[in-house]
Design an enzyme around this catalytic site. Structure first.
Site, short mmCIF file in Angstrom:
data_model
loop_
_atom_site.label_atom_id
_atom_site.label_comp_id
_atom_site.label_asym_id
_atom_site.label_seq_id
_atom_site.Cartn_x
_atom_site.Cartn_y
_atom_site.Cartn_z
N CYS A 1 1.00 -1.10 0.00
CA CYS A 1 -0.18 0.09 0.12
C CYS A 1 0.93 1.08 -0.06
CB CYS A 1 -0.95 0.19 1.08
SG CYS A 1 -2.08 -1.49 1.29
N HIS B 1 -3.66 7.19 1.67
CA HIS B 1 -4.09 5.68 1.26
C HIS B 1 -5.28 5.26 1.87
CE1 HIS B 1 -4.10 1.57 0.57
NE2 HIS B 1 -3.77 1.09 1.84
N ASN C 1 -10.33 -0.44 -0.74
CA ASN C 1 -8.69 -0.42 -0.79
C ASN C 1 -8.07 -1.05 -1.99
OD1 ASN C 1 -6.06 -0.82 -0.08
ND2 ASN C 1 -6.38 -1.67 1.97
O1 UT7 Z 1 -3.92 -1.18 3.27
C1 UT7 Z 1 -3.07 -1.77 3.93
C2 UT7 Z 1 -3.54 -1.57 5.31
N1 UT7 Z 1 -4.63 -2.23 6.04
C3 UT7 Z 1 -5.12 -1.66 7.08
O2 UT7 Z 1 -4.33 -0.53 7.50
C4 UT7 Z 1 -6.37 -2.20 7.78
C5 UT7 Z 1 -6.21 -2.00 9.08
N2 UT7 Z 1 -7.25 -2.64 9.79
C6 UT7 Z 1 -8.75 -2.27 9.81
O3 UT7 Z 1 -8.92 -1.66 8.94
C7 UT7 Z 1 -9.62 -3.24 10.60
O4 UT7 Z 1 -8.88 -3.93 11.55
C8 UT7 Z 1 -10.80 -4.10 9.85
C9 UT7 Z 1 -11.52 -3.27 9.05
C10 UT7 Z 1 -9.63 -4.76 9.05
C11 UT7 Z 1 -11.35 -4.97 10.99
O5 UT7 Z 1 -12.13 -3.98 11.81
P1 UT7 Z 1 -12.06 -4.17 13.17
O6 UT7 Z 1 -12.93 -3.04 14.06
O7 UT7 Z 1 -10.71 -4.08 13.78
O8 UT7 Z 1 -12.83 -5.52 13.57
P2 UT7 Z 1 -12.23 -6.96 14.17
O9 UT7 Z 1 -11.23 -7.39 13.09
O10 UT7 Z 1 -11.65 -6.54 15.59
O11 UT7 Z 1 -13.64 -7.79 14.20
C12 UT7 Z 1 -14.56 -7.45 14.84
C13 UT7 Z 1 -15.39 -8.37 14.82
C14 UT7 Z 1 -14.93 -9.77 14.96
O12 UT7 Z 1 -16.16 -10.73 15.63
P3 UT7 Z 1 -15.99 -11.16 17.18
O13 UT7 Z 1 -14.63 -11.77 17.35
O14 UT7 Z 1 -16.06 -9.86 17.82
O15 UT7 Z 1 -17.39 -11.89 17.25
C15 UT7 Z 1 -14.84 -10.47 13.63
O16 UT7 Z 1 -14.81 -11.92 13.58
O17 UT7 Z 1 -16.02 -8.34 13.50
C16 UT7 Z 1 -15.93 -9.80 12.81
N3 UT7 Z 1 -15.69 -9.45 11.60
C17 UT7 Z 1 -16.58 -9.50 10.55
N4 UT7 Z 1 -18.11 -9.18 10.74
C18 UT7 Z 1 -18.69 -9.04 9.72
C19 UT7 Z 1 -14.50 -9.22 10.72
N5 UT7 Z 1 -14.69 -9.20 9.45
C20 UT7 Z 1 -16.04 -9.25 9.57
C21 UT7 Z 1 -16.94 -8.87 8.32
N6 UT7 Z 1 -18.01 -8.97 8.39
N7 UT7 Z 1 -16.44 -8.61 7.14
#
Ligand code: UT7
Length: 326
Positions: A113, A253, A283
């Site tokens: 990225c 980005h 992204n």
């Molecule tokens: O471009 C390269 C750089 N990339 C980045 O910088 C990305 C950085 N990270 C992020 O943007 C965020 O961490 C994400 C958008 C990827 C994820 O968001 P988050 O708020 O950190 O969510 P999480 O991974 O902590 O997941 C929260 C919950 C989990 O469920 P439980 O354990 O709370 O029951 C996940 O399993 O959301 C669940 N989950 C989803 N639910 C519905 C994860 N992905 C999904 C999904 N739909 N697509």
């Protein structure tokens, strides 16, 4: 003093679109979750049989046209991508050939990225040193055919597209004022594709499901992104001497709306000076900054003499920033 000035921009997004509601059919997710956690509403998806050079070519042609630069006069092509057409040769050579840029060199940069920022730093140095008078950078990504559509943690995030800029030598005080590029390979497994390189070559015998997927530790990446984004922005202001209140536009980005807004707030950049298109593109990895830049440019959001800030963060880990006087 010679600087590398951006004289042309372009972008291309394939027509096909997957909305969040389409994603609900493909994996266990909801439109509400995707919007709230990322800001994404839809992403563009390339047709079957396409390669990333098919996305880069029209973006490059637009940028050359805006710069009024004949491909025969182009001296270097740099392609920033993690999804090259082939393992070998570099996509830079393919774009050089497809443009008919017979007098240009061509190569690729893989900094995920941050690839556009690394390319900008490289192009700027090449121009400042006098090695070349102009460079075409294409940031492009065709990630959709690499995605495991059942993995909701990554499938909903990414999209295809390409952006391009032309840089030319300029001695009027305009151009790239500073670049800041950093990496931390200790974080390699935070965002990676384990298989299909020299360490784990892909063969029929060793194929293990999941090793070819993009794997990401989202929350770990999120925390690190906020820290490094903010630091990179501070560096850009310090190194260029531009003050936050003098900034014309911030083109970050596009990984997550919350990261962009959070970083801008920490740096005291008003949110209306942040160009965001993640809702419509997702992204697009190395393509995200040049796509956003071209959209902002064609909407008339950047004027001659404006200070434009870029910052990015991604796999490697890699991150960085650049300040440009338009
Ligand atoms: O471009 C390269 C750089 N990339 C980045 O910088 C990305 C950085 N990270 C992020 O943007 C965020 O961490 C994400 C958008 C990827 C994820 O968001 P988050 O708020 O950190 O969510 P999480 O991974 O902590 O997941 C929260 C919950 C989990 O469920 P439980 O354990 O709370 O029951 C996940 O399993 O959301 C669940 N989950 C989803 N639910 C519905 C994860 N992905 C999904 C999904 N739909 N697509």
């Amino acid at each position: 003093m010679i600087r590398a000035r951006i004289t042309g921009t372009g972008h291309f997004l394939p027509k096909q679109v997957y909305t969040n509601f389409d994603m609900e059919e493909l994996c266990e997710t909801t439109d509400e979750w995707i919007r709230q956690r990322t800001g994404i509403i839809q992403r563009h998806i390339a047709d079957e049989g396409w390669g990333v050079s098919d996305l880069m070519l029209p973006a490059a042609q637009q940028a050359l046209e805006m710069a009024n630069l004949d491909p025969m006069d182009l001296e270097m092509v740099i392609c920033a991508t993690i999804t090259p057409d082939h393992m070998l040769p570099a996509t830079g050579s393919l774009i050089q050939d497809r443009l008919g840029a017979k007098n240009a060199g061509g190569f690729d940069i893989n900094a995920a990225c941050s690839g556009f920022l690394y390319s900008l730093g490289t192009a700027s140095s090449m121009i400042q040193s006098g090695l070349v008078k102009n460079v075409l950078i294409c940031g492009g990504e065709l990630v959709s055919n690499r995605i495991n559509w059942k993995r909701r943690d990554t499938a909903v995030l990414f999209g295809d597209g390409a952006g391009a800029v032309v840089l030319e030598a300029d001695d009027t005080g305009h151009g790239v004022l500073s670049t800041y590029l950093r990496s931390d390979g200790a974080g390699k497994e935070v965002l990676w594709v384990a298989e299909n390189g020299s360490k784990e070559p892909l063969t029929h015998e060793n194929f293990r499901d999941g090793r070819l997927d993009i794997q990401m530790k989202g929350p770990e990446l999120f925390k690190r992104a906020i820290i490094e984004f903010s630091d990179s922005i501070k560096r850009a202001f310090n190194d260029s001497g531009v003050k936050p209140e003098e900034l014309g536009l911030f083109v970050p980005h596009q990984a997550n709306e919350r990261i962009m807004v959070g970083a801008a707030e920490r740096a005291k950049i008003p949110v209306d000076k942040v160009y965001m298109n993640i809702a419509m593109t997702g992204n697009t990895v190395a393509a995200s900054i040049p796509i956003a830049l071209d959209q902002a440019n064609r909407k008339g959001l950047i004027s001659k003499g404006d200070y434009v800030l870029f910052a990015g963060f991604g796999a490697g880990l890699t991150w960085g920033s650049a300040m440009v006087k338009w």
